[in-house]
Design an enzyme around this catalytic site. Sequence first.
Site, PDB file in Angstrom:
ATOM      1  N   HIS A  66       0.841  -1.188   0.000  1.00  0.00           N
ATOM      2  CA  HIS A  66       0.000   0.000   0.000  1.00  0.00           C
ATOM      3  C   HIS A  66       0.884   1.249   0.000  1.00  0.00           C
ATOM      4  CE1 HIS A  66      -3.209  -2.528   2.362  1.00  0.00           C
ATOM      5  NE2 HIS A  66      -2.985  -2.979   1.135  1.00  0.00           N
TER       6      HIS A  66
ATOM      7  N   TYR B  23       3.849   2.151  13.722  1.00  0.00           N
ATOM      8  CA  TYR B  23       4.236   3.188  12.772  1.00  0.00           C
ATOM      9  C   TYR B  23       3.606   4.526  13.142  1.00  0.00           C
ATOM     10  CZ  TYR B  23       0.155   0.950  10.431  1.00  0.00           C
ATOM     11  OH  TYR B  23      -1.051   0.361  10.147  1.00  0.00           O
TER      12      TYR B  23
END
Length: 473
Positions: free
Chosen positions: A73, A136
């Site tokens: 992605h 993240y």
Amino acid sequence: MPIEFSKGLSARATPIPGLIILDLPVHGDARGWFKENWQREKMAAAGIELPDFGPVQNNISFNDAVGTTRGIHAEPWDKYVSVATGRIFGAWVDLREGDTFGAVFTAELDPSTAIFVPRGVGNSYQTLEPDTAYTYLVNDHWSPDATYTFLNLADETAAIDWPIPLENVEISAKDLQHPRLADVVPMPPKKILVTGANGQLGRALREEFGEHPWIEYASRAELDLTSPDLDAARRWRDYATIINAAAYTKVDAAETTEGRVQAWAANVTAVAALARVAGRNGITLVHVSSDYVFDGTADGAYPEGAALSPLGVYGQTKAAGDVVVSTLPRHYIVRTSWVIGEGNNFVRTMASLAERGIDPRVVDDQVGRLSFTSDIAAAIRALIDGEAPFGVYNVTGQGEPVTWFDVARTVFELTGHDPGRVTGVSTAEYFAGATGPVAPRPLNSVLDAAAAQAVGLPLADAGVRLREYLERA
């Protein structure tokens, strides 16, 4: 596989521009381990050049089984990925427009490694140990209106060598349906917005940057900078740069009651609104300033760091706008003088008077240099493309300073007329019979372009540019 505890803080480049893998110090003992996962000050001290990307969200992905694989992605934001526990295989593919589209990088990550993934780079992770969690930081929130790009995990061109074959792992049905590289629509670059697009400089900026899907040109009718809804007028996280070429420039009218209000609205209130948007969204703001922020009493050229000392309302509003913009971490203040571009201006007026047989009186005690909008636009592009240090840059034509009287005589001469028809007068004499308000003018408008020259901005000789301008007229 045990965690490596002996690493120092360091960074390694990859074949994908902006994709940076980091080694992190991990400190362990019988109790377990500890690490500073993101330590901006120490990274900077170690010479690690990561953007100060301003994360707004921290996500954690937990995976029970070995082989859990998440698709490739590419999102319209930057992310900093690291492992909290376990180990992963990462694959990154550049899905941005440009020469490196399709470039691939793979690596294993454990708690002693992390990676900075720039906007538009596809990222995918496969767990190599059970109970793996990776985290993240991202600098934007998910939005259904944002642009996303995807690549099939099994793409033959990328040819990723997965440690665990894809037919043996857990993959979502959606990830299996993503396109091959040949069918991927590349992630476009972040946008550039030019305000004041119908003005002299706005038209020059359109000529310089051209027409592209990621460049927008807005007039006041299309984007009201003083609107209370400005924050919602665009998806601002999609923008890298705003070039503010909009301004109120009626120097004498600014001295009237109505003009004062309009000047402050356009040159201060609107600028403050843009600065607020830029600051909240990590956007670089390019702001065009003026020699009128100085009183013109300096002995010699004004350097970039000269103290502001405006005389009239117009100069005061431009100085206030400069102060507002200077508070932003990402800003360029482009200070210029005696601007000449397409449309009505002093050079065109003199050429018209010469042609019509009118002999003008022109002030001969104001000194400066002409600045052509094509050169200002080129300098702005060079600042942005070259990622010059943020700050103030004086951008004017070069060569010996002249007076408006000198310019007028040169225009007459270059258009085939007698320069002796031009009469020089002082500023006081010129405005002696004025019936309306007259703004005070700086007598010295010469700007020192040392900073601009130091970063290689393309500054042309004003006399040469004047000749070329008249040849095109």
